[in-house]
Design a protein around this motif. Structure first.
Motif, PDB file in Angstrom:
ATOM      1  N   GLY A  17      57.900 -16.829  10.705  1.00 35.21           N
ATOM      2  CA  GLY A  17      59.063 -17.428  11.103  1.00 35.21           C
ATOM      3  C   GLY A  17      60.295 -16.989   9.844  1.00 35.21           C
ATOM      4  O   GLY A  17      60.453 -16.024   9.654  1.00 35.21           O
ATOM      5  N   SER A  18      60.815 -18.269   9.455  1.00 39.19           N
ATOM      6  CA  SER A  18      61.859 -17.779   8.274  1.00 39.19           C
ATOM      7  C   SER A  18      61.265 -17.904   6.986  1.00 39.19           C
ATOM      8  O   SER A  18      62.010 -17.949   5.949  1.00 39.19           O
ATOM      9  N   SER A  19      59.785 -18.249   6.608  1.00 34.02           N
ATOM     10  CA  SER A  19      59.456 -18.078   5.383  1.00 34.02           C
ATOM     11  C   SER A  19      58.221 -16.903   5.266  1.00 34.02           C
ATOM     12  O   SER A  19      57.969 -16.413   6.450  1.00 34.02           O
ATOM     13  N   TRP A  20      57.510 -17.331   4.164  1.00 35.91           N
ATOM     14  CA  TRP A  20      56.544 -16.310   4.004  1.00 35.91           C
ATOM     15  C   TRP A  20      55.216 -16.915   3.590  1.00 35.91           C
ATOM     16  O   TRP A  20      55.172 -17.971   2.818  1.00 35.91           O
ATOM     17  N   ASN A  21      54.047 -16.223   3.894  1.00 33.11           N
ATOM     18  CA  ASN A  21      52.857 -16.366   3.364  1.00 33.11           C
ATOM     19  C   ASN A  21      52.222 -15.567   2.338  1.00 33.11           C
ATOM     20  O   ASN A  21      52.637 -14.320   2.536  1.00 33.11           O
ATOM     21  N   VAL A  22      51.751 -16.040   1.236  1.00 34.09           N
ATOM     22  CA  VAL A  22      51.201 -15.024   0.212  1.00 34.09           C
ATOM     23  C   VAL A  22      49.618 -15.111   0.429  1.00 34.09           C
ATOM     24  O   VAL A  22      49.159 -16.051   0.412  1.00 34.09           O
ATOM     25  N   LEU A  23      49.285 -13.630   0.638  1.00 37.01           N
ATOM     26  CA  LEU A  23      47.565 -13.572   0.979  1.00 37.01           C
ATOM     27  C   LEU A  23      46.926 -12.690  -0.116  1.00 37.01           C
ATOM     28  O   LEU A  23      47.867 -11.724  -0.749  1.00 37.01           O
ATOM     29  N   ARG A  24      45.926 -13.072  -0.678  1.00 41.16           N
ATOM     30  CA  ARG A  24      45.001 -12.219  -1.438  1.00 41.16           C
ATOM     31  C   ARG A  24      44.153 -11.331  -0.798  1.00 41.16           C
ATOM     32  O   ARG A  24      43.317 -11.934  -0.033  1.00 41.16           O
ATOM     33  N   THR A  33      44.533 -16.879   2.047  1.00 37.95           N
ATOM     34  CA  THR A  33      45.974 -17.426   2.027  1.00 37.95           C
ATOM     35  C   THR A  33      46.037 -18.165   0.614  1.00 37.95           C
ATOM     36  O   THR A  33      45.183 -19.034   0.346  1.00 37.95           O
ATOM     37  N   VAL A  34      47.063 -17.804  -0.221  1.00 38.70           N
ATOM     38  CA  VAL A  34      47.281 -18.363  -1.463  1.00 38.70           C
ATOM     39  C   VAL A  34      48.544 -19.433  -1.236  1.00 38.70           C
ATOM     40  O   VAL A  34      48.249 -20.532  -1.990  1.00 38.70           O
ATOM     41  N   GLY A  35      49.333 -19.083  -0.469  1.00 33.29           N
ATOM     42  CA  GLY A  35      50.348 -20.091  -0.257  1.00 33.29           C
ATOM     43  C   GLY A  35      50.925 -19.748   1.196  1.00 33.29           C
ATOM     44  O   GLY A  35      51.057 -18.786   1.655  1.00 33.29           O
ATOM     45  N   ALA A  36      51.311 -21.020   2.036  1.00 40.29           N
ATOM     46  CA  ALA A  36      51.864 -20.940   3.314  1.00 40.29           C
ATOM     47  C   ALA A  36      53.358 -21.514   3.383  1.00 40.29           C
ATOM     48  O   ALA A  36      53.396 -22.350   2.716  1.00 40.29           O
ATOM     49  N   GLY A  37      54.110 -20.797   4.271  1.00 43.75           N
ATOM     50  CA  GLY A  37      55.457 -21.388   4.280  1.00 43.75           C
ATOM     51  C   GLY A  37      56.119 -21.448   3.184  1.00 43.75           C
ATOM     52  O   GLY A  37      57.190 -22.261   2.941  1.00 43.75           O
ATOM     53  N   LEU A  38      56.161 -20.500   2.356  1.00 45.70           N
ATOM     54  CA  LEU A  38      56.906 -20.416   1.078  1.00 45.70           C
ATOM     55  C   LEU A  38      58.489 -19.565   1.119  1.00 45.70           C
ATOM     56  O   LEU A  38      58.324 -18.683   2.017  1.00 45.70           O
ATOM     57  N   PHE A  39      59.074 -19.735   0.340  1.00 43.06           N
ATOM     58  CA  PHE A  39      60.558 -19.208   0.194  1.00 43.06           C
ATOM     59  C   PHE A  39      61.195 -18.908   1.438  1.00 43.06           C
ATOM     60  O   PHE A  39      61.623 -17.929   1.999  1.00 43.06           O
ATOM     61  N   PRO A  40      61.543 -20.027   2.248  1.00 43.66           N
ATOM     62  CA  PRO A  40      62.322 -20.046   3.379  1.00 43.66           C
ATOM     63  C   PRO A  40      63.482 -19.336   3.279  1.00 43.66           C
ATOM     64  O   PRO A  40      64.323 -19.529   2.354  1.00 43.66           O
ATOM     65  N   ALA A  45      62.933  -8.712  -0.515  1.00 43.14           N
ATOM     66  CA  ALA A  45      62.889  -8.332  -1.924  1.00 43.14           C
ATOM     67  C   ALA A  45      63.204  -9.794  -2.847  1.00 43.14           C
ATOM     68  O   ALA A  45      61.981  -9.665  -3.676  1.00 43.14           O
ATOM     69  N   ASP A  46      63.587 -10.530  -2.528  1.00 41.96           N
ATOM     70  CA  ASP A  46      63.727 -11.743  -3.297  1.00 41.96           C
ATOM     71  C   ASP A  46      62.251 -12.412  -2.804  1.00 41.96           C
ATOM     72  O   ASP A  46      61.702 -13.184  -3.894  1.00 41.96           O
ATOM     73  N   ALA A  47      61.786 -12.533  -1.948  1.00 37.83           N
ATOM     74  CA  ALA A  47      60.544 -13.440  -1.610  1.00 37.83           C
ATOM     75  C   ALA A  47      59.261 -12.615  -2.496  1.00 37.83           C
ATOM     76  O   ALA A  47      58.360 -13.149  -3.095  1.00 37.83           O
ATOM     77  N   CYS A  48      59.415 -11.367  -2.530  1.00 34.38           N
ATOM     78  CA  CYS A  48      58.386 -10.415  -3.543  1.00 34.38           C
ATOM     79  C   CYS A  48      58.433 -10.895  -4.909  1.00 34.38           C
ATOM     80  O   CYS A  48      57.407 -11.218  -5.499  1.00 34.38           O
ATOM     81  N   CYS A  49      59.754 -11.018  -5.298  1.00 36.85           N
ATOM     82  CA  CYS A  49      59.914 -11.277  -6.686  1.00 36.85           C
ATOM     83  C   CYS A  49      59.278 -12.999  -6.775  1.00 36.85           C
ATOM     84  O   CYS A  49      58.561 -13.158  -7.844  1.00 36.85           O
TER      85      CYS A  49
END
Length: 104
Positions: A17-24, A33-40, A45-49
């Motif tokens: 959607g409008s956010s990001w999941n971080v996967l290991r 899944t390390v984090g879900a629904g982060l950095f909406p 580039a910003d989400a990666c940082c």
């Protein structure tokens, strides 16, 4: 999918959607899944940082150990108080036998 490597482990950002999941990424192609629904509403580039900073906080490569400062105790009457030596912390790594300061 955006990926980065931290401490010899690969991580991926998955847009949801409008956010990001971080996967290991683990061996055998498994993803955790390390984090879900982060950095909406953040761009890739910003989400990666932000994800790299998040992973470094969640999975530190070591610990900072602050020992006592026996050279500069405080006294209150007869009571001698030895506080932490924050000027000379040791950083102990999980993956190698080393410290940043040698004991004195």
């Amino acid at each position: 999918m955006i990926s980065f490597v931290y401490n010899d482990t690969r991580y991926e950002l998955q847009p949801v959607g409008s956010s990001w999941n971080v996967l290991r990424c683990e061996s055998g192609g498994r993803r955790v899944t390390v984090g879900a629904g982060l950095f909406p509403w953040k761009g890739p580039a910003d989400a990666c940082c932000l994800a790299e900073a998040f992973v470094q906080t969640a999975y530190p490569v070591g610990v900072k150990l602050v020992g006592p400062d026996v050279q500069h105790p405080m006294t209150v009457g007869d009571l001698r108080i030895v506080g932490p030596n924050v000027g000379h912390p040791n950083f102990i790594y999980w993956d190698k036998d080393s410290t940043s300061c040698s004991p004195t």
